[in-house]
Design a protein around this motif. Structure first.
Motif, mmCIF file in Angstrom:
data_model
loop_
_atom_site.group_PDB
_atom_site.id
_atom_site.type_symbol
_atom_site.label_atom_id
_atom_site.label_comp_id
_atom_site.label_asym_id
_atom_site.label_seq_id
_atom_site.Cartn_x
_atom_site.Cartn_y
_atom_site.Cartn_z
ATOM 1 N N VAL A 411 0.918 -1.252 0.060
ATOM 2 C CA VAL A 411 0.055 0.047 0.049
ATOM 3 C C VAL A 411 0.946 1.169 0.150
ATOM 4 C CG1 VAL A 411 -1.655 1.374 1.335
ATOM 5 C CG2 VAL A 411 -1.947 -1.055 1.223
ATOM 6 N N SER A 412 0.667 2.212 -0.782
ATOM 7 C CA SER A 412 1.302 3.692 -0.893
ATOM 8 C C SER A 412 0.640 4.467 -0.001
ATOM 9 C CB SER A 412 1.304 3.875 -2.349
ATOM 10 O OG SER A 412 2.318 2.833 -2.802
ATOM 11 N N VAL A 413 1.171 5.231 0.758
ATOM 12 C CA VAL A 413 0.413 6.390 1.318
ATOM 13 C C VAL A 413 1.445 7.629 1.163
ATOM 14 C CG1 VAL A 413 -0.235 7.197 3.880
ATOM 15 C CG2 VAL A 413 -0.472 4.667 3.364
ATOM 16 N N TYR A 414 0.738 8.740 0.811
ATOM 17 C CA TYR A 414 1.336 9.859 0.558
ATOM 18 C C TYR A 414 0.909 10.894 1.357
ATOM 19 C CZ TYR A 414 2.963 14.000 -1.953
ATOM 20 O OH TYR A 414 3.683 15.276 -1.934
ATOM 21 N N LEU A 415 1.518 11.683 2.152
ATOM 22 C CA LEU A 415 1.017 12.738 3.131
ATOM 23 C C LEU A 415 1.620 14.208 2.664
ATOM 24 C CD1 LEU A 415 -0.138 14.065 5.687
ATOM 25 C CD2 LEU A 415 1.943 13.394 6.758
ATOM 26 N N GLU A 416 0.955 15.035 2.338
ATOM 27 C CA GLU A 416 1.442 16.493 1.983
ATOM 28 C C GLU A 416 0.857 17.455 2.868
ATOM 29 O OE1 GLU A 416 2.127 17.445 -2.124
ATOM 30 O OE2 GLU A 416 1.473 19.512 -1.571
ATOM 31 N N VAL A 417 1.678 18.159 3.473
ATOM 32 C CA VAL A 417 1.236 19.297 4.141
ATOM 33 C C VAL A 417 1.848 20.452 3.606
ATOM 34 C CG1 VAL A 417 0.876 20.424 6.501
ATOM 35 C CG2 VAL A 417 1.040 17.957 6.131
ATOM 36 N N SER A 418 1.134 21.418 3.144
ATOM 37 C CA SER A 418 1.770 22.696 2.370
ATOM 38 C C SER A 418 0.565 23.747 2.921
ATOM 39 C CB SER A 418 1.957 22.778 0.994
ATOM 40 O OG SER A 418 0.628 22.576 0.189
ATOM 41 N N ASP A 419 0.931 24.851 3.384
ATOM 42 C CA ASP A 419 0.134 26.075 3.772
ATOM 43 C C ASP A 419 -0.851 25.664 4.733
ATOM 44 O OD1 ASP A 419 1.978 27.711 2.288
ATOM 45 O OD2 ASP A 419 0.634 27.235 0.613
ATOM 46 N N GLY A 420 -0.544 24.568 5.704
ATOM 47 C CA GLY A 420 -1.718 24.439 6.554
ATOM 48 C C GLY A 420 -2.612 23.211 6.288
ATOM 49 N N MET B 1 6.188 0.539 -4.323
ATOM 50 C CA MET B 1 7.511 0.439 -5.072
ATOM 51 C C MET B 1 6.921 0.038 -6.278
ATOM 52 S SD MET B 1 10.311 1.383 -3.776
ATOM 53 C CE MET B 1 11.135 1.654 -2.072
ATOM 54 N N ASN B 2 5.674 -0.207 -6.588
ATOM 55 C CA ASN B 2 5.337 -0.710 -7.984
ATOM 56 C C ASN B 2 5.565 0.372 -9.005
ATOM 57 O OD1 ASN B 2 4.713 -3.221 -7.213
ATOM 58 N ND2 ASN B 2 2.917 -2.224 -6.005
ATOM 59 N N ASN B 3 6.038 1.479 -9.191
ATOM 60 C CA ASN B 3 6.026 2.577 -9.880
ATOM 61 C C ASN B 3 6.584 2.297 -11.048
ATOM 62 O OD1 ASN B 3 8.215 2.790 -8.327
ATOM 63 N ND2 ASN B 3 8.681 4.789 -9.136
ATOM 64 N N VAL B 4 7.789 1.372 -11.100
ATOM 65 C CA VAL B 4 8.489 1.226 -12.338
ATOM 66 C C VAL B 4 7.750 -0.020 -12.914
ATOM 67 C CG1 VAL B 4 10.739 2.282 -11.488
ATOM 68 C CG2 VAL B 4 10.092 -0.245 -10.775
ATOM 69 N N GLN B 5 6.833 -0.708 -12.531
ATOM 70 C CA GLN B 5 6.098 -1.455 -13.290
ATOM 71 C C GLN B 5 5.378 -1.378 -14.243
ATOM 72 O OE1 GLN B 5 3.941 -4.115 -10.650
ATOM 73 N NE2 GLN B 5 5.699 -5.478 -10.395
ATOM 74 N N VAL B 174 3.775 15.632 -11.708
ATOM 75 C CA VAL B 174 4.361 14.230 -12.006
ATOM 76 C C VAL B 174 4.977 13.775 -10.562
ATOM 77 C CG1 VAL B 174 6.129 13.027 -13.353
ATOM 78 C CG2 VAL B 174 4.540 14.791 -14.539
ATOM 79 N N MET B 175 5.560 14.674 -10.025
ATOM 80 C CA MET B 175 6.445 14.050 -8.748
ATOM 81 C C MET B 175 5.554 13.622 -7.728
ATOM 82 S SD MET B 175 9.506 13.954 -8.555
ATOM 83 C CE MET B 175 9.840 13.531 -10.367
ATOM 84 N N ARG B 176 4.164 14.348 -7.572
ATOM 85 C CA ARG B 176 3.209 14.058 -6.605
ATOM 86 C C ARG B 176 2.260 12.785 -6.846
ATOM 87 N NH1 ARG B 176 0.990 19.521 -6.155
ATOM 88 N NH2 ARG B 176 1.453 20.373 -4.180
ATOM 89 N N LEU B 177 2.189 12.480 -8.062
ATOM 90 C CA LEU B 177 1.649 11.242 -8.534
ATOM 91 C C LEU B 177 2.665 10.317 -7.960
ATOM 92 C CD1 LEU B 177 -0.356 12.184 -11.702
ATOM 93 C CD2 LEU B 177 -1.080 11.614 -9.586
ATOM 94 N N ILE B 178 3.867 10.329 -8.562
ATOM 95 C CA ILE B 178 4.991 9.135 -8.139
ATOM 96 C C ILE B 178 5.056 8.899 -6.704
ATOM 97 C CG2 ILE B 178 7.512 8.725 -8.403
ATOM 98 C CD1 ILE B 178 7.363 9.887 -11.107
ATOM 99 N N ALA B 179 4.970 9.920 -6.097
ATOM 100 C CA ALA B 179 5.072 9.940 -4.470
ATOM 101 C C ALA B 179 3.878 9.035 -4.022
ATOM 102 C CB ALA B 179 5.203 11.259 -3.822
ATOM 103 N N ARG B 180 2.684 9.260 -4.674
ATOM 104 C CA ARG B 180 1.579 8.764 -4.381
ATOM 105 C C ARG B 180 1.456 7.086 -4.820
ATOM 106 N NH1 ARG B 180 -2.947 12.951 -6.268
ATOM 107 N NH2 ARG B 180 -3.989 11.150 -6.548
ATOM 108 N N GLY B 181 2.405 6.678 -5.332
ATOM 109 C CA GLY B 181 2.762 5.425 -5.845
ATOM 110 C C GLY B 181 1.981 5.179 -7.339
ATOM 111 N N TYR B 182 1.835 6.045 -8.123
ATOM 112 C CA TYR B 182 1.637 5.897 -9.311
ATOM 113 C C TYR B 182 2.974 5.344 -10.220
ATOM 114 C CZ TYR B 182 -2.942 8.030 -8.889
ATOM 115 O OH TYR B 182 -3.958 8.324 -8.590
ATOM 116 N N SER B 183 2.576 4.344 -11.210
ATOM 117 C CA SER B 183 3.568 4.097 -12.103
ATOM 118 C C SER B 183 3.757 4.999 -13.211
ATOM 119 C CB SER B 183 3.332 2.743 -12.540
ATOM 120 O OG SER B 183 2.007 2.817 -13.491
ATOM 121 N N TYR B 184 4.648 5.114 -13.879
ATOM 122 C CA TYR B 184 4.813 5.958 -15.142
ATOM 123 C C TYR B 184 3.677 5.950 -15.966
ATOM 124 C CZ TYR B 184 9.481 6.955 -14.117
ATOM 125 O OH TYR B 184 10.846 7.447 -13.521
ATOM 126 N N LYS B 185 3.119 4.767 -16.106
ATOM 127 C CA LYS B 185 1.948 4.557 -16.957
ATOM 128 C C LYS B 185 0.669 5.308 -16.253
ATOM 129 C CE LYS B 185 -0.887 0.742 -18.293
ATOM 130 N NZ LYS B 185 -1.217 -0.519 -17.875
#
Lengths: 487, 227
Positions: A411-420, B1-5, B174-185
């Protein structure tokens, strides 16, 4: 004696004519102020004794304010030594009744660094003993007043007193002796002053030097407090000077200044020579001591690391060996251990654990332990926790549980906090589901995620495709009321 | 880590020649076993000196490089890249590490590595990453994308700013989506752009990360005890 059980401390009162000495003394002894003042005045007429006594008390007895401040400061001094690896040593005379260096020397636990710091009470010197005299004995002391009260002694009184006010009693005895000698001289008795004074000087000097040695030893030669060391050197020098002068006068026998000066010069030269010869040994000794101490510090660190590895990594490895057949368990154990070790190695100890990112990471770890699938957290920015953030964490937890349970992979979890504004994305790679297909009675998604976020002014949306599901949670900045989310 | 799949980069006709640099023999052999048949391991090294010698001799297309290595001046993977600087045009470095510490990641990227993956990555993922790096693209893990966002800030670039100092709005997306676990596709699909465009954006971010002397990046790194 029972009346003296709660004797107030001897402090200079704010109700005063000159310096508050009399009223303070009266309060302490429980006598009427008037009597004390009259007594003091009468004593002043007797050759100025009252005046001297008054001056003495004025200098030595703290005001009520000072005393309160000192007492407030004394227990658990916040000033910990920079390197709290020295054994905890009590050098404050206030604790003189307690055995020195009571605690185990090396704290091996996590609290090891804190414990010596708490037991360590710096800033102790001879000057503090006066403050001590003004401190009221606690209930355990049985309410015996300070020696000034002059109550009749009983065995426990004496034992307790002698430990606590040893210096004062010695000083008093010395003064009484001097007074006795003076009186004897007045009465015409021939006192061999020429012998007595140098002998007293030698004794006094030796006492000063030995007191110094005693305290240095108690500090384990490890105390590096500068002020203390300076005081120690001064005392040593004073003691040495007194002894040398006393011995010289005694040996030379004559009262002649010229001879004394010559002898003094010669002896100083001899002492200098001795110091010059012994200095290399002293330096070597000191260096050895330093090296030994550094070695001990290293040893302590190594022991702490070994203890940690033993408790964590070795135990996990043993568990993994026993469960080698169960891949799921092995992965789970390895992940948990990796997380723990990572936290121990890289975590900034000063980091605030009340931050949002820490909470999200802790929640992810919890879900990972619970269901066994890896939960990777990436966080950008951070903020302090509030009630709404707590709701965000809870909603994220629910989303992670769902993702781990139904996604069946990492599972991928992404947390972003910007400007509150805080946003959390939870993504899995499961087969996905249609929100409308979820039965009404399934509280997980509807209540715990969407409902909870809405109640706290946030947003929640769920995107599900055959490639996976993503839950997006948004919480706007606190004051600003724009709840427009990405959803 | 599946982003490169996913469909991934085009598989090259010829096997990719790879050198593995890691001081743990167990990890090297495990990695070799995990890699695709289309990847040919032509050399291995366990220390900085060995690595520089093997790379100079074999001239592989891709070096799988551990960040922490014994030997040399103590610089680890960074030192290997610096020692192979003349080959940087033809040889690509993909950093591997057990550590997620920001200083490790950013240091090795700024030294010239084309990507960064953690050692817990699966065999299929690392194979994909090798192909991608060999094809000239950058490999960003979600964590690396997170570091980039943290370091460059999440606000898009102003016109007045130095181009190197900030990410454009598109690069940020793009960076945000990769950070969220998205693959390039998946990123391509989400933003309605081609995978090639995603790769271009990621490479641009990598270049900025390597070249920017931006004040905030320095400060950010210093806060994480990098400099």
């Amino acid at each position: 004696m029972s009346t003296a059980l709660t004797r107030p401390p001897l402090v200079r009162s704010s109700d005063r004519i000159i310096a508050g000495v009399c009223s303070g003394l009266a309060a302490h002894l429980g006598w009427p102020v008037k009597n004390v003042r009259i007594g003091m005045a009468l004593a002043t007429l007797a050759g100025g004794a009252g005046l001297a006594f008054y001056g003495w008390l004025w200098i030595m007895v703290p005001t009520a304010d000072e005393s309160a401040r000192r007492n407030a400061r004394r227990p658990a001094s916040p000033i910990a030594p920079a390197v709290s690896l020295v054994p905890p040593v009590r050098i404050d005379p206030a604790f003189g009744a307690a055995p020195p260096a009571g605690a185990p020397p090396w704290g091996m636990s996590d609290a090891g660094a804190a414990a010596p710091a708490a037991a360590y009470a710096p800033g102790a010197g001879p000057a503090n003993s006066y403050g001590t005299a003004a401190v009221p004995p606690g209930p355990s002391a049985g309410g015996y007043g300070p020696p000034l009260a002059g109550h009749a002694g009983r065995p426990p009184w004496f034992r307790f007193r002698s430990m606590r006010y040893g210096k004062e009693i010695l000083l008093g005895a010395g003064l009484l002796l001097v007074a006795g000698i003076l009186i004897a001289q007045l009465l015409g008795v021939d006192v061999p002053l020429g012998t007595l004074i140098p002998a007293a000087a030698v004794l006094g000097g030796a006492a000063i030097a030995w007191m110094q040695l005693d305290e240095t030893r108690r500090a384990g030669l490890l105390d590096k407090t500068k002020a203390d060391q300076a005081g120690g050197w001064a005392r040593l020098a004073a003691g040495l000077a007194l002894v040398v002068a006393g011995v010289l006068v005694m040996v030379s026998g004559s009262g002649s200044w010229e001879q004394t000066w010559l002898a003094l010069l010669a002896s100083v030269a001899v002492l200098g020579g001795v110091v010059l010869v012994l200095l290399p040994w002293a330096l070597k000794f000191w260096r050895d001591l330093e090296a030994e101490r550094a070695g001990r510090v290293r040893e302590t660190e190594r022991a702490e690391i070994a203890a940690h590895l033993h408790d964590s990594v070795l135990q996990t490895l043993a568990l993994i060996q026993r469960r080698a057949g169960n891949e799921h368990d092995v992965v789970r154990l390895a992940r948990a251990q990796e997380r723990e070790l990572r936290g121990w190695l890289f975590q900034d100890p000063g980091r605030d654990v009340g931050q949002l990112s820490e909470r999200i990471k802790a929640t992810a770890a919890e879900v990972e332990d619970f269901l066994g699938n890896a939960v990777e957290v990436v966080s950008v920015g951070d903020t302090a926790m509030t009630e709404a953030h707590e709701a965000l964490v809870q909603a994220s937890r629910e989303a992670m549980l769902n993702a781990s349970r139904h996604g069946g992979g990492s599972v991928s979890v992404y947390l972003e906090v910007s400007d509150g504004r805080a946003e959390v994305y939870v993504k899995d790679r499961g087969p996905g589901f249609e929100l409308n297909d979820v039965p009404e009675d399934r509280l997980g998604v509807r209540e715990s995620i969407i409902g909870r976020m809405k109640r706290h002014g946030g947003t929640a949306s769920i995107t599900s495709t055959p490639d996976g599901t993503e839950v997006r949670l948004g919480l706007p900045a606190l004051q600003t009321d724009n709840a427009e989310g990405k959803s | 880590m599946n982003n490169v799949q996913g469909t991934g980069p085009v598989r090259p006709a010829q096997p990719v020649r790879v050198v593995i640099v890691d001081d743990h023999a167990i990890f090297r052999s495990g990695l070799k076993a995990d890699l695709d048949a289309n990847i040919q391991v032509v050399g291995e090294a366990a220390t900085v000196e060995q690595a520089i010698a093997v790379i100079a001799h074999e001239r592989p297309e891709v070096v799988l490089l551990d960040v922490h290595l014994p030997g040399g001046l103590g610089g680890g993977g960074r030192e290997v890249i610096a020692g192979s600087a003349t080959l940087l045009g033809s040889t690509k470095f993909l950093a591997l590490s057990v550590s997620d510490a920001a200083e490790d990641v950013v240091a090795v990227i700024r030294a010239g590595a084309r990507g960064y993956v953690t050692k817990t990555i699966s065999g299929a993922e690392i194979t994909d990453a090798v192909f991608r790096v060999a094809g000239g693209d950058a490999v960003f893990s979600p964590r690396l994308a997170g570091f980039v966002l943290d370091a460059f800030g999440t606000a898009p670039a102003d016109i007045a700013d130095d181009e190197l100092d900030r990410l454009s709005a598109r690069e940020l997306e793009v960076m945000r989506l990769i950070a969220r676990g998205y693959s390039y596709k998946e990123v391509a699909k989400e933003l309605f752009i081609s995978i090639k465009t995603v790769e271009t954006h990621v490479s641009a971010v990598l270049r900025k990360l390597q070249l920017s002397s931006r004040h905030e990046l320095t400060k950010w790194a210093a806060e994480r005890r990098l400099l």
